[in-house]
Design a protein around this motif. Sequence first.
Motif, PDB file in Angstrom:
ATOM      1  N   PHE A  52       0.837  -1.191   0.000  1.00 17.51           N
ATOM      2  CA  PHE A  52       0.000   0.000   0.000  1.00 17.51           C
ATOM      3  C   PHE A  52       0.880   1.253   0.000  1.00 17.51           C
ATOM      4  CE2 PHE A  52      -2.670  -3.197   2.202  1.00 17.51           C
ATOM      5  CZ  PHE A  52      -3.705  -3.230   1.269  1.00 17.51           C
ATOM      6  N   LYS A  53       0.448   2.268  -0.785  1.00 19.39           N
ATOM      7  CA  LYS A  53       1.219   3.519  -0.828  1.00 19.39           C
ATOM      8  C   LYS A  53       1.222   4.208   0.536  1.00 19.39           C
ATOM      9  CE  LYS A  53       0.304   4.368  -5.728  1.00 19.39           C
ATOM     10  NZ  LYS A  53      -0.298   5.303  -6.714  1.00 19.39           N
ATOM     11  N   GLN A  54       0.098   4.126   1.231  1.00 19.01           N
ATOM     12  CA  GLN A  54      -0.001   4.695   2.585  1.00 19.01           C
ATOM     13  C   GLN A  54      -0.409   3.566   3.515  1.00 19.01           C
ATOM     14  OE1 GLN A  54      -2.847   7.879   3.087  1.00 19.01           O
ATOM     15  NE2 GLN A  54      -2.884   7.627   5.279  1.00 19.01           N
ATOM     16  N   ASP A  55       0.568   2.992   4.198  1.00 19.00           N
ATOM     17  CA  ASP A  55       0.287   1.808   4.999  1.00 19.00           C
ATOM     18  C   ASP A  55      -0.278   2.152   6.368  1.00 19.00           C
ATOM     19  OD1 ASP A  55       0.382  -1.079   5.205  1.00 19.00           O
ATOM     20  OD2 ASP A  55       1.948  -0.776   6.698  1.00 19.00           O
ATOM     21  N   THR A  56       0.011   3.346   6.879  1.00 20.94           N
ATOM     22  CA  THR A  56      -0.423   3.727   8.223  1.00 20.94           C
ATOM     23  C   THR A  56      -1.741   4.484   8.144  1.00 20.94           C
ATOM     24  OG1 THR A  56       1.856   3.877   8.979  1.00 20.94           O
ATOM     25  CG2 THR A  56       0.170   4.972  10.309  1.00 20.94           C
ATOM     26  N   VAL A  57      -2.797   3.924   8.741  1.00 19.77           N
ATOM     27  CA  VAL A  57      -4.124   4.541   8.760  1.00 19.77           C
ATOM     28  C   VAL A  57      -4.711   4.339  10.157  1.00 19.77           C
ATOM     29  CG1 VAL A  57      -6.447   4.496   7.816  1.00 19.77           C
ATOM     30  CG2 VAL A  57      -4.504   4.121   6.314  1.00 19.77           C
ATOM     31  N   THR A  58      -5.285   5.378  10.719  1.00 22.04           N
ATOM     32  CA  THR A  58      -5.835   5.285  12.073  1.00 22.04           C
ATOM     33  C   THR A  58      -7.261   4.759  12.042  1.00 22.04           C
ATOM     34  OG1 THR A  58      -6.708   7.536  12.020  1.00 22.04           O
ATOM     35  CG2 THR A  58      -4.436   7.242  12.765  1.00 22.04           C
ATOM     36  N   ALA A  59      -7.702   4.298  13.213  1.00 27.55           N
ATOM     37  CA  ALA A  59      -9.084   3.820  13.333  1.00 27.55           C
ATOM     38  C   ALA A  59     -10.066   4.959  13.105  1.00 27.55           C
ATOM     39  CB  ALA A  59      -9.296   3.209  14.729  1.00 27.55           C
ATOM     40  N   GLY A  68     -18.570   8.201   5.013  1.00 30.27           N
ATOM     41  CA  GLY A  68     -18.710   8.814   3.693  1.00 30.27           C
ATOM     42  C   GLY A  68     -17.551   9.674   3.256  1.00 30.27           C
ATOM     43  N   LYS A  69     -16.540   9.887   4.121  1.00 29.87           N
ATOM     44  CA  LYS A  69     -15.406  10.726   3.725  1.00 29.87           C
ATOM     45  C   LYS A  69     -14.497   9.951   2.778  1.00 29.87           C
ATOM     46  CE  LYS A  69     -11.636  13.572   5.522  1.00 29.87           C
ATOM     47  NZ  LYS A  69     -10.935  14.055   6.713  1.00 29.87           N
ATOM     48  N   HIS A  70     -14.174  10.580   1.648  1.00 28.42           N
ATOM     49  CA  HIS A  70     -13.371   9.885   0.620  1.00 28.42           C
ATOM     50  C   HIS A  70     -11.941   9.647   1.114  1.00 28.42           C
ATOM     51  CE1 HIS A  70     -12.031   8.629  -3.290  1.00 28.42           C
ATOM     52  NE2 HIS A  70     -11.065   9.531  -3.258  1.00 28.42           N
ATOM     53  N   HIS A  71     -11.462   8.429   0.929  1.00 29.80           N
ATOM     54  CA  HIS A  71     -10.089   8.054   1.288  1.00 29.80           C
ATOM     55  C   HIS A  71      -9.637   7.003   0.280  1.00 29.80           C
ATOM     56  CE1 HIS A  71      -6.564   6.814   3.457  1.00 29.80           C
ATOM     57  NE2 HIS A  71      -6.810   7.675   4.444  1.00 29.80           N
ATOM     58  N   SER A  72      -8.859   7.426  -0.729  1.00 27.86           N
ATOM     59  CA  SER A  72      -8.513   6.541  -1.838  1.00 27.86           C
ATOM     60  C   SER A  72      -7.761   5.299  -1.366  1.00 27.86           C
ATOM     61  CB  SER A  72      -7.666   7.304  -2.864  1.00 27.86           C
ATOM     62  OG  SER A  72      -6.483   7.808  -2.260  1.00 27.86           O
ATOM     63  N   LEU A  74      -7.902   3.753   1.640  1.00 30.27           N
ATOM     64  CA  LEU A  74      -8.821   2.847   2.324  1.00 30.27           C
ATOM     65  C   LEU A  74      -9.774   2.176   1.336  1.00 30.27           C
ATOM     66  CD1 LEU A  74      -9.728   4.662   5.661  1.00 30.27           C
ATOM     67  CD2 LEU A  74      -8.590   2.456   5.396  1.00 30.27           C
ATOM     68  N   ALA A  75     -10.186   2.917   0.286  1.00 29.72           N
ATOM     69  CA  ALA A  75     -11.047   2.313  -0.731  1.00 29.72           C
ATOM     70  C   ALA A  75     -10.317   1.181  -1.442  1.00 29.72           C
ATOM     71  CB  ALA A  75     -11.502   3.368  -1.728  1.00 29.72           C
ATOM     72  N   ASP A  76      -9.031   1.393  -1.764  1.00 29.10           N
ATOM     73  CA  ASP A  76      -8.232   0.354  -2.414  1.00 29.10           C
ATOM     74  C   ASP A  76      -8.021  -0.834  -1.468  1.00 29.10           C
ATOM     75  OD1 ASP A  76      -6.467  -0.575  -4.620  1.00 29.10           O
ATOM     76  OD2 ASP A  76      -4.930  -0.394  -3.086  1.00 29.10           O
ATOM     77  N   PHE A  77      -7.734  -0.534  -0.195  1.00 30.59           N
ATOM     78  CA  PHE A  77      -7.540  -1.591   0.808  1.00 30.59           C
ATOM     79  C   PHE A  77      -8.802  -2.427   0.982  1.00 30.59           C
ATOM     80  CE2 PHE A  77      -8.693  -2.391   5.280  1.00 30.59           C
ATOM     81  CZ  PHE A  77      -7.818  -3.434   5.567  1.00 30.59           C
ATOM     82  N   TYR A  78      -9.963  -1.735   1.090  1.00 27.83           N
ATOM     83  CA  TYR A  78     -11.210  -2.449   1.337  1.00 27.83           C
ATOM     84  C   TYR A  78     -11.586  -3.331   0.153  1.00 27.83           C
ATOM     85  CZ  TYR A  78     -15.906  -3.233   3.161  1.00 27.83           C
ATOM     86  OH  TYR A  78     -17.049  -3.806   3.661  1.00 27.83           O
ATOM     87  N   GLY A  79     -11.402  -2.788  -1.082  1.00 20.91           N
ATOM     88  CA  GLY A  79     -11.695  -3.593  -2.262  1.00 20.91           C
ATOM     89  C   GLY A  79     -10.807  -4.813  -2.348  1.00 20.91           C
ATOM     90  N   THR A  80      -9.510  -4.661  -1.984  1.00 26.82           N
ATOM     91  CA  THR A  80      -8.576  -5.794  -2.008  1.00 26.82           C
ATOM     92  C   THR A  80      -8.934  -6.812  -0.923  1.00 26.82           C
ATOM     93  OG1 THR A  80      -6.830  -4.314  -2.777  1.00 26.82           O
ATOM     94  CG2 THR A  80      -6.146  -6.428  -1.884  1.00 26.82           C
ATOM     95  N   LEU A  81      -9.328  -6.323   0.260  1.00 26.33           N
ATOM     96  CA  LEU A  81      -9.626  -7.213   1.393  1.00 26.33           C
ATOM     97  C   LEU A  81     -10.819  -8.112   1.096  1.00 26.33           C
ATOM     98  CD1 LEU A  81      -9.116  -7.934   4.430  1.00 26.33           C
ATOM     99  CD2 LEU A  81     -10.810  -6.187   4.977  1.00 26.33           C
ATOM    100  N   VAL A  82     -11.949  -7.497   0.645  1.00 21.56           N
ATOM    101  CA  VAL A  82     -13.166  -8.297   0.459  1.00 21.56           C
ATOM    102  C   VAL A  82     -13.071  -9.203  -0.750  1.00 21.56           C
ATOM    103  CG1 VAL A  82     -14.583  -6.594   1.612  1.00 21.56           C
ATOM    104  CG2 VAL A  82     -14.265  -6.442  -0.862  1.00 21.56           C
ATOM    105  N   ALA A  83     -12.050  -9.009  -1.605  1.00 19.59           N
ATOM    106  CA  ALA A  83     -11.864  -9.910  -2.754  1.00 19.59           C
ATOM    107  C   ALA A  83     -11.227 -11.232  -2.324  1.00 19.59           C
ATOM    108  CB  ALA A  83     -11.014  -9.234  -3.823  1.00 19.59           C
ATOM    109  N   ARG A  84     -10.720 -11.298  -1.076  1.00 15.24           N
ATOM    110  CA  ARG A  84     -10.081 -12.519  -0.570  1.00 15.24           C
ATOM    111  C   ARG A  84     -10.963 -13.193   0.479  1.00 15.24           C
ATOM    112  NH1 ARG A  84      -3.749 -10.777   0.448  1.00 15.24           N
ATOM    113  NH2 ARG A  84      -3.323  -9.959  -1.656  1.00 15.24           N
ATOM    114  N   PRO A  85     -10.744 -14.466   0.722  1.00 14.22           N
ATOM    115  CA  PRO A  85     -11.499 -15.139   1.792  1.00 14.22           C
ATOM    116  C   PRO A  85     -11.137 -14.543   3.162  1.00 14.22           C
ATOM    117  CG  PRO A  85     -10.484 -16.737   0.289  1.00 14.22           C
ATOM    118  CD  PRO A  85      -9.911 -15.409  -0.060  1.00 14.22           C
ATOM    119  N   ILE A  86     -12.144 -14.229   3.954  1.00 16.15           N
ATOM    120  CA  ILE A  86     -11.937 -13.627   5.280  1.00 16.15           C
ATOM    121  C   ILE A  86     -11.887 -14.739   6.333  1.00 16.15           C
ATOM    122  CG2 ILE A  86     -12.784 -11.942   6.937  1.00 16.15           C
ATOM    123  CD1 ILE A  86     -12.016 -10.748   4.266  1.00 16.15           C
ATOM    124  N   LEU A  87     -10.861 -14.689   7.198  1.00 18.39           N
ATOM    125  CA  LEU A  87     -10.755 -15.672   8.283  1.00 18.39           C
ATOM    126  C   LEU A  87     -11.900 -15.488   9.281  1.00 18.39           C
ATOM    127  CD1 LEU A  87      -6.918 -15.469   8.975  1.00 18.39           C
ATOM    128  CD2 LEU A  87      -8.130 -17.166   7.601  1.00 18.39           C
TER     129      LEU A  87
END
Length: 384
Positions: A52-59, A68-72, A74-87
């Motif tokens: 990830f280009k920006q690896d550090t993100v706060t809760a 609803g606040k745009h965060h490119s 986090l959007a990329d992270f979330y799309g990548t996460l849900v594309a994989r099987p979740i433990l």
Amino acid sequence: MHRSLQALQYYTSHSEEDIKRLHERIRASLASTESLTDTMIRLTGQEPLVPFKQDTVTAEEWTAFLAGKHHSQLADFYGTLVARPILKEDGPIVQREEEEIVPSLSRTHRETEPRRQKVKVRTEPRVKRKIPWGWLALLLLCFLLGAAGTYVYSNYLARPAATEPKSTVEQPVTVEKSEEKTKEPKTDAKAEANVLYVKTRNTNIYSDSGLTDTLYEADFGDGYRILETTDTVSKIELTDELTGYIKTVDTTKSLKEDAIADESLLTWVGDNLDTSFVTETLIDLIGKSAEDLNSMYGEPDRTYPDKVNIYLFYGNHFFTLQNDKVIAIDWSETAITNAELATLAPLQLETDTTGLVTSNSYRLQRFEKAGTSFSRVRLAEQNL
């Protein structure tokens, strides 16, 4: 767009309880590590293929993103996460720490103490040595800048003073041309956006570039992909098989604000509009066929076709179908105003009687009905 589709697919295939659980697990992980990579490993057991280009993100940033606040990133992270099987349960954040701890348990206290001493001895000299090297590098840089400035002044500024006619004519022209060359591409880059939005209440779309044969009437906020454009006419894509021409003056290529999260837009619709006819979810209705709607609601009260779409009317709402798939849902009589629509997000495009808010996958358009206290609201798929 593929990240938004992955997230949309996850929403449609999981329950609301599963989605909220996943959001809370992400928030808890970020609260403890503030690392997207660690969170990815903890929830999927796999590292991201591309860092990830920006690896550090706060809760807190994650909570704002869900609101609803745009965060490119986090959007990329979330799309990548849900594309994989979740433990089902969170895995370890970093396994390398455990591998180092296991061998240390079999060593004696005498063996562990020197290791701590080496760490201290190794870090202290490095901290002390970085300071003088940094100062030396800074002094060297200042010296080089001073020497370069002296050279430029003596060769390019002081010397032309003896030949004022040539220098005063040539140098300003060279500087002006270079500034124009650097500024023009930036202006052109903004003008090359490949999507336009209708900014008037209605405007005609024609089948020919001469604007003589009317093909379709577009509404405020409708978005289309640009194929060609001039100062007067733009050629746009209506469907996969159909193109048309629209007056450039009736359109805009830019919106005031960024798109919001799909979840925020859909939640607002569920809270502020009548969704009693929705048997599953709003997302499930998008993409339904006319046969699907007939089996769910029976025969429509009225059907109206044009050269682009077919409209099926049921009570105070109607569906817009393109190529026999629902692409929009309209609520015919609502009390929604521009001010109430702005409680969802700042309006990205507006007039006195219309308003527009977009998310990554959807558009929410409002049209005031002249001579009445009602307005029409449309939820449309943002397929651009």
